[in-house]
Design an enzyme around this catalytic site. Structure first.
Site, PDB file in Angstrom:
ATOM      1  N   HIS A  14       7.833  22.820  -8.716  1.00  0.00           N
ATOM      2  CA  HIS A  14       9.265  22.697  -8.428  1.00  0.00           C
ATOM      3  C   HIS A  14      10.097  23.604  -9.330  1.00  0.00           C
ATOM      4  CE1 HIS A  14       8.748  19.172  -5.801  1.00  0.00           C
ATOM      5  NE2 HIS A  14       7.757  18.855  -6.638  1.00  0.00           N
ATOM      6  N   ASP A  22       0.818  -1.212   0.000  1.00  0.00           N
ATOM      7  CA  ASP A  22       0.000   0.000   0.000  1.00  0.00           C
ATOM      8  C   ASP A  22       0.853   1.265   0.000  1.00  0.00           C
ATOM      9  OD1 ASP A  22      -2.390  -1.519   0.142  1.00  0.00           O
ATOM     10  OD2 ASP A  22      -2.112  -1.744   2.303  1.00  0.00           O
ATOM     11  N   ASP A  79      16.282  21.408  -3.710  1.00  0.00           N
ATOM     12  CA  ASP A  79      15.275  20.640  -4.438  1.00  0.00           C
ATOM     13  C   ASP A  79      15.769  20.390  -5.863  1.00  0.00           C
ATOM     14  OD1 ASP A  79      13.022  19.623  -5.674  1.00  0.00           O
ATOM     15  OD2 ASP A  79      11.780  21.395  -5.363  1.00  0.00           O
TER      16      ASP A  79
END
Length: 554
Positions: free
Chosen positions: A364, A45, A190
């Site tokens: 982003h 899951d 990032d």
């Protein structure tokens, strides 16, 4: 003086973000995300970070700091926080989303959920943590500055430089520039969009596009997007209000986010009676209805997928309806999304994706924004984060363009220990790290062996061999029943009589060759059956089903 930076998640991958900063007896944890399983993780899951390293150092952990409310940053908290039992710091909306998520699994002490404000430092042992505002696809997103005796480290979190943000909260570039002048030891950046040239477009461009598409729709509009993209939801609500459409929210996660964001004032409905319950939509003309739903990734049990297959109990897609998928496919989900789109076209719906117009922009930073942050902060060292290896390499290339040597850039893996001192950066031996699989109520009880078995079952099925044996004196042992063959997922038994009869003979021969010995062992018998049938089935079918011998002594 040494500061260790240890990614337990979110590096070399997209998802399950968790960063550890350790200075002497002080540990600061940032985020606790989840990753959704790929096709190889059959039956799994969720995937969460392995926090064994933290569990052995509970007395050092001073707090968990959250950057924003996306699932890949907070989805693992219900499984992680009960083991740590430490304060959690985040902005108002993020804390609200964390609280709602924790309540699903029994809650978390309210006293440990603490709201922070960007710009207000928090002392976490020997590390001073200060949040700074960033722009992303969800309100109240922040990055963090971590100041220790070694120096200042900046982690951007997920960000883009949006000069026209939906909520008016711009990224605090001035703060980053000020820290850059003071001196930044390392920047964790990032990396998600580091392969994209230019700059990422503002979320604001989506608003006009949504209104234009909604105006074209003759029937109801069904829009699927990430549940936590509150900015996208707000723009859809605004467009619906201008076109006099009511809004219905479908999908558990979407309902939860909309409720929390609305209660905390981060989501506004222009009209009081604009939000309607799904049970009341039968009384609303389809041309006056917008349905916001989950399922933008084609998940089999998500609301949009069930609508597309006609199995949703409340919403039916009709010919002439417009279905908008306002999201980018997560790598690996392209087939699922394509299947959903095909079902929608068969119904006669009009399907709108990001390839047909600006119904989605990324949250982003692209290359120019990443270079801007590097220039503002002027770090001595750079650590690409939040991305796969190719994204990390792209950040390294950008840093090279700005004059950084490879020795100033740390390429990390899960568990890498990056040790920073005022004068150098080294990558030392990795700590224990990896993935923990959540399967139903089980957490970590499914490993590679079980997954390998599931893979084999999914490919070639299973064959069960049942036989009853008796022991006699002086080696007078015999088979009194069987061997019988039961198959599932391997072949259709009624149409494979020759194959089955041959398998029975092979199994019987293997048993008889072993039970003539007075002191036979069960393991040896099972091994003989397994080996002989495995070879037999491979010779006859070129398949390798899982073979399970079941032997009973009478």
């Amino acid at each position: 003086m040494k500061l260790s930076v240890i990614p337990l998640g979110g590096t070399g991958e997209i998802g399950k973000n968790l960063l550890v900063f350790e200075y002497e007896d002080s540990i600061v944890v940032i985020d606790g995300g989840v990753k959704f399983p790929d096709d190889e993780l059959l039956g799994i899951d969720l995937v969460i970070p392995d926090i064994s390293y933290l569990e052995k150092r509970l007395d050092k952990i001073k707090g968990v700091f959250i950057t924003h409310g996306h699932e890949d940053h907070i989805g693992g908290l219900p499984f992680i926080l009960p083991k740590l039992n430490v304060p959690v710091y985040a902005t108002r909306l993020t804390i609200g989303l964390v609280r709602a998520k924790m309540q699903e699994r029994g809650g978390y002490p309210e006293s440990l959920l603490r709201i922070l404000e960007p710009g207000q430092p928090i002392q976490a042992g020997e590390i001073e943590v200060e949040a700074f505002r960033v722009t992303h696809s969800i309100p109240d997103a922040v990055g963090y500055s971590l100041l220790s005796p070694v120096g200042r480290v900046i982690y951007t979190g997920d960000f883009k430089v949006d000069y026209t943000p939906i909520d008016g909260q711009e990224m605090d570039l001035a703060k980053l520039a000020a820290w850059g002048k003071e001196g930044v030891l390392a920047l964790l950046c990032d990396s998600t969009n580091s392969e994209r040239q230019g700059m990422t477009m503002s979320e604001k461009v989506v608003g006009k596009t949504l209104k234009d598409w909604f105006a074209r729709a003759e029937g109801k509009v069904i829009m699927a997007t990430f549940a936590s993209n509150v900015h996208r939801i707000q723009q859809a609500v605004n467009a619906a209000a201008e076109l006099k459409r009511k809004v219905c929210v479908i999908g558990r996660s979407m309902e939860q986010v909309v409720r929390t964001a609305n209660e905390l004032g981060y989501l506004h409905f222009p009209e009081e009676d604009m939000l309607v319950d799904a049970s009341a939509i039968q009384d609303i003309s389809p041309s006056r209805l917008l349905v916001l739903t989950t399922g933008s990734q084609g998940e089999p049990l998500a609301a949009l997928t069930r609508m597309a297959t006609g199995s949703h109990r409340l919403i039916t897609v009709a010919p002439g309806d417009m279905v908008m998928i306002a999201a980018t496919p997560v790598p690996g989900n392209e087939k699922l999304i394509g299947r959903t789109i095909n079902h929608l076209y068969l119904i006669g719906a009009e399907v709108v994706t990001k390839d047909m117009g600006l119904v989605h922009v990324s949250g982003h930073a692209s290359q120019e924004e990443i270079k801007l942050i590097m220039r503002l902060t002027r770090p001595k060292y750079i650590i690409p984060h939040h991305g796969e290896v190719r994204h990390q390499v792209a950040v390294r290339r950008l840093a090279n363009l700005l004059g950084y040597e490879d020795s100033q850039i740390a390429m990390t893996k899960l568990g890498s220990r990056v040790v920073l001192t005022p004068d150098k950066m080294e990558v030392e031996e990795r700590v224990e790290a990896g993935s923990v699989y959540v399967d139903g109520l089980g957490i970590g009880d499914v490993g590679q062996i079980v997954l390998r078995d599931r893979q084999q079952l999914s490919q070639d099925g299973v064959v069960v061999v049942v036989a009853a044996l008796t022991r006699g004196k002086g080696g007078a042992n015999s088979i009194i029943s069987g061997p019988d063959i039961i198959s599932r997922g391997f072949t259709f038994m009624k149409e494979a009589n020759d194959l089955v009869e041959g398998a029975k003979k092979v199994a019987s021969t293997a048993l008889e060759s072993q039970i003539t010995q007075e002191s036979w062992e069960w393991g040896v018998l099972r091994g003989a059956i397994h080996e002989s049938l495995s070879n037999y089935f491979w010779d006859r079918t070129r398949r390798r089903p899982m073979i399970l011998p079941v032997l009973v002594q009478v």
